[in-house]
Motif scaffolding. Structure first.
Motif, PDB file in Angstrom:
ATOM      1  N   MET A 172     -35.736  24.259  26.431  1.00 16.40           N
ATOM      2  CA  MET A 172     -34.637  25.115  25.954  1.00 16.40           C
ATOM      3  C   MET A 172     -33.334  24.322  25.983  1.00 16.40           C
ATOM      4  N   GLY A 173     -32.592  24.338  24.894  1.00 14.18           N
ATOM      5  CA  GLY A 173     -31.263  23.738  24.871  1.00 14.18           C
ATOM      6  C   GLY A 173     -30.275  24.827  25.250  1.00 14.18           C
ATOM      7  N   GLY A 174     -29.950  24.907  26.535  1.00 13.58           N
ATOM      8  CA  GLY A 174     -29.183  26.052  27.028  1.00 13.58           C
ATOM      9  C   GLY A 174     -27.677  25.853  27.071  1.00 13.58           C
ATOM     10  N   LEU A 215     -29.083  21.434  30.105  1.00 15.92           N
ATOM     11  CA  LEU A 215     -27.660  21.815  30.035  1.00 15.92           C
ATOM     12  C   LEU A 215     -26.781  20.572  29.878  1.00 15.92           C
ATOM     13  N   PHE A 216     -25.535  20.825  29.493  1.00 11.80           N
ATOM     14  CA  PHE A 216     -24.528  19.764  29.419  1.00 11.80           C
ATOM     15  C   PHE A 216     -23.771  19.732  30.759  1.00 11.80           C
ATOM     16  N   ILE A 217     -23.645  18.537  31.342  1.00 14.41           N
ATOM     17  CA  ILE A 217     -22.802  18.386  32.532  1.00 14.41           C
ATOM     18  C   ILE A 217     -21.361  18.703  32.105  1.00 14.41           C
ATOM     19  N   GLY A 220     -35.323   8.316  17.181  1.00  7.41           N
ATOM     20  CA  GLY A 220     -36.002   7.770  16.003  1.00  7.41           C
ATOM     21  C   GLY A 220     -37.518   7.774  16.077  1.00  7.41           C
ATOM     22  N   ILE A 221     -38.082   8.466  17.065  1.00 10.00           N
ATOM     23  CA  ILE A 221     -39.546   8.504  17.197  1.00 10.00           C
ATOM     24  C   ILE A 221     -40.075   9.620  16.291  1.00 10.00           C
ATOM     25  N   MET A 222     -40.882   9.239  15.311  1.00  8.68           N
ATOM     26  CA  MET A 222     -41.292  10.195  14.277  1.00  8.68           C
ATOM     27  C   MET A 222     -42.804  10.299  14.100  1.00  8.68           C
TER      28      MET A 222
HETATM   29  C1  LIG Z   1     -30.332  19.338  16.460  1.00  7.34           C
HETATM   30  C2  LIG Z   1     -30.329  18.571  17.734  1.00  7.34           C
HETATM   31  C3  LIG Z   1     -29.772  19.145  18.859  1.00  7.34           C
HETATM   32  C4  LIG Z   1     -29.800  18.460  20.085  1.00  7.34           C
HETATM   33  N1  LIG Z   1     -29.321  19.075  21.203  1.00  7.34           N
HETATM   34  C5  LIG Z   1     -29.505  18.482  22.418  1.00  7.34           C
HETATM   35  C6  LIG Z   1     -29.195  19.185  23.616  1.00  7.34           C
HETATM   36  O1  LIG Z   1     -28.767  20.340  23.605  1.00  7.34           O
HETATM   37  N2  LIG Z   1     -29.403  18.539  24.789  1.00  7.34           N
HETATM   38  C7  LIG Z   1     -29.918  17.258  24.861  1.00  7.34           C
HETATM   39  O2  LIG Z   1     -30.103  16.747  25.947  1.00  7.34           O
HETATM   40  N3  LIG Z   1     -30.210  16.585  23.732  1.00  7.34           N
HETATM   41  C8  LIG Z   1     -30.032  17.169  22.524  1.00  7.34           C
HETATM   42  N4  LIG Z   1     -30.378  16.488  21.384  1.00  7.34           N
HETATM   43  C9  LIG Z   1     -30.861  15.092  21.486  1.00  7.34           C
HETATM   44  C10 LIG Z   1     -32.348  15.049  21.823  1.00  7.34           C
HETATM   45  O3  LIG Z   1     -32.554  15.387  23.167  1.00  7.34           O
HETATM   46  C11 LIG Z   1     -32.961  13.657  21.603  1.00  7.34           C
HETATM   47  O4  LIG Z   1     -32.234  12.683  22.294  1.00  7.34           O
HETATM   48  C12 LIG Z   1     -33.037  13.271  20.135  1.00  7.34           C
HETATM   49  O5  LIG Z   1     -33.422  14.345  19.331  1.00  7.34           O
HETATM   50  C13 LIG Z   1     -34.030  12.136  19.968  1.00  7.34           C
HETATM   51  O6  LIG Z   1     -33.887  11.526  18.717  1.00  7.34           O
HETATM   52  P1  LIG Z   1     -34.625  12.039  17.391  1.00  7.34           P
HETATM   53  O7  LIG Z   1     -33.840  13.208  16.940  1.00  7.34           O
HETATM   54  O8  LIG Z   1     -34.507  10.867  16.485  1.00  7.34           O
HETATM   55  O9  LIG Z   1     -36.037  12.395  17.747  1.00  7.34           O
HETATM   56  C14 LIG Z   1     -30.359  17.148  20.151  1.00  7.34           C
HETATM   57  C15 LIG Z   1     -30.896  16.572  18.994  1.00  7.34           C
HETATM   58  C16 LIG Z   1     -30.904  17.264  17.795  1.00  7.34           C
HETATM   59  C17 LIG Z   1     -31.531  16.611  16.585  1.00  7.34           C
END
Ligand SMILES: Cc1cc2nc3c(=O)[nH]c(=O)nc-3n(C[C@H](O)[C@H](O)[C@H](O)COP(=O)(O)O)c2cc1C
Length: 350
Positions: free
Chosen positions: A46-48, A75-77, A221-223
């Motif tokens: 969950m991105g909280g 969470l964000f610090i 970038g992992i796809m």
């Molecule tokens: C739409 C979106 C929202 C993101 N929100 C968060 C977040 O809330 N918290 C977090 O730690 N990382 C967030 N990230 C970063 C991801 O944790 C991760 O580092 C990233 O998606 C990896 O790279 P990739 O998008 O190329 O797979 C987000 C990434 C995307 C694409």
């Protein structure tokens, strides 16, 4: 594919696959996506960050109605920033006035707080007791580290450099997510105003493997299954993937955002501060192009994030991607539009 897992965190969690479907605050990480990822044997997250305590608890309860598998909360610090000076807000208002007119939103009244109350969010996390708690933008305060440990919640911090990874390890985290420059979304750089070290995931992994002793999670970038295998072979114990899941059925990605992601497999991305005041990687759009040349009109994070929220919301409502933060990584190719479970199955069947 067999992952090189010692007795580690991911084994303890009983994951079938060494994959975290990234926490993506702001919509994409819907209840359905988190539950589907976890039910399929990965770790849903969950991105909280933008949710208050009650919303975090309600979200977790809904995930638990759908699956009994482990999931994490992210969470964000928090950022200690003084109130933003009135003249800076005025400049930002002026620079965006024509966009607000175009979007038919009133001139904003910006006042603190600019972000959710972290302590209240963290209390909610302790009550929910997820399988993991992950965080980004710095270190978790020592008293929170001990509270999480007392509650038996493993901690995952995020690093963009070896120094950040070292600091996280010393602070007592159980694993570190290494976020390469390729990653979509906010850069996890500790300092909100710091320059971006721009280290790609391969180099970052090479620097940290053998030096950092806690498990490393590779992100950015992992796809594909091949990318996963390369990261595991390079010493990561798991990968974290965001962009690859953005067009899945269950993702809460808005319609104009989804359309833009699918428009071209090349997705031209770069990092920008214009949406939140912090560097983040997304598909280039009109707001990025026009505002990037006006750094004096960008407020510090997280004030800028609050300041642009009305425009982003109105842009979504109008079905336009011009003013949206179109977070996306550098990974190319068509995005999977089926279920998250099918994508996970394909990634690990490869
Ligand atoms: C739409 C979106 C929202 C993101 N929100 C968060 C977040 O809330 N918290 C977090 O730690 N990382 C967030 N990230 C970063 C991801 O944790 C991760 O580092 C990233 O998606 C990896 O790279 P990739 O998008 O190329 O797979 C987000 C990434 C995307 C694409």
């Amino acid at each position: 594919m067999s992952a090189p897992m010692d007795s580690n965190l991911f084994q303890q969690l009983g994951l079938k696959h060494p994959l975290i479907v990234a926490p993506m605050a702001g919509g994409p990480s819907s209840v359905d996506l988190v539950a589907a990822a976890s039910a399929a044997g990965a770790l849903g997250a969950m991105g909280g960050a933008y949710s208050n305590a009650a919303a975090i608890e309600a979200f977790a309860a809904q995930v638990r109605q759908r699956t009994d598998k482990p999931f994490s909360i992210n969470l964000f610090i928090p950022h200690l920033i003084p109130e933003v000076a009135a003249d800076r807000v005025e400049r930002a208002v002026e620079a965006t006035a024509r966009y607000r007119r175009e979007l038919e939103v009133p001139s904003p009244q910006l006042s603190p707080p600019y972000e959710e109350d972290f302590d209240a969010q963290f209390e909610a996390v302790l009550r929910v007791k997820p399988a993991c708690f992950s965080f980004v933008f710095g270190l978790l305060a020592a008293d929170h580290v001990s509270e999480a440990k007392k509650a038996g919640i493993p901690l995952i911090g995020t690093a963009t450099t070896l120094d950040e990874a070292r600091a996280l390890e010393e602070s007592g985290v159980d694993a570190v997510t290494l976020q390469g420059f390729e990653a979509g979304g906010h850069r996890g750089i500790f300092g909100a105003k710091a320059a971006d070290p721009e280290i790609g995931i391969r180099d970052l992994l090479a620097q940290c493997v053998g030096t950092i002793r806690v498990p490393l999670i590779a992100a950015g970038g992992i796809m594909t299954g091949r990318d996963i295998r390369a990261a595991l072979q390079a010493g990561a114990q798991a990968v974290q993937m965001g962009t690859a899941f953005l067009a899945c059925i269950e993702a809460g990605t808005s319609a104009p955002y989804r359309k833009k992601l699918l428009e071209t497999p090349e997705r031209r991305t770069r990092t920008t501060r214009v949406f939140s005041g912090r560097f983040a990687r997304g598909i280039e759009n009109r707001f990025m192009i026009e505002m990037d040349g006006k750094p004096d009109a960008i407020l510090p994070f997280p004030a800028q994030n609050k300041f642009t929220r009305d425009m982003r919301g109105a842009s979504t409502t109008k079905g336009s991607a011009d003013f949206l933060s179109l977070w996306s990584g550098t990974g190319k190719g068509e995005l999977w539009q089926g279920s998250a479970a099918d994508l996970i199955g394909r990634l690990f069947a490869e």
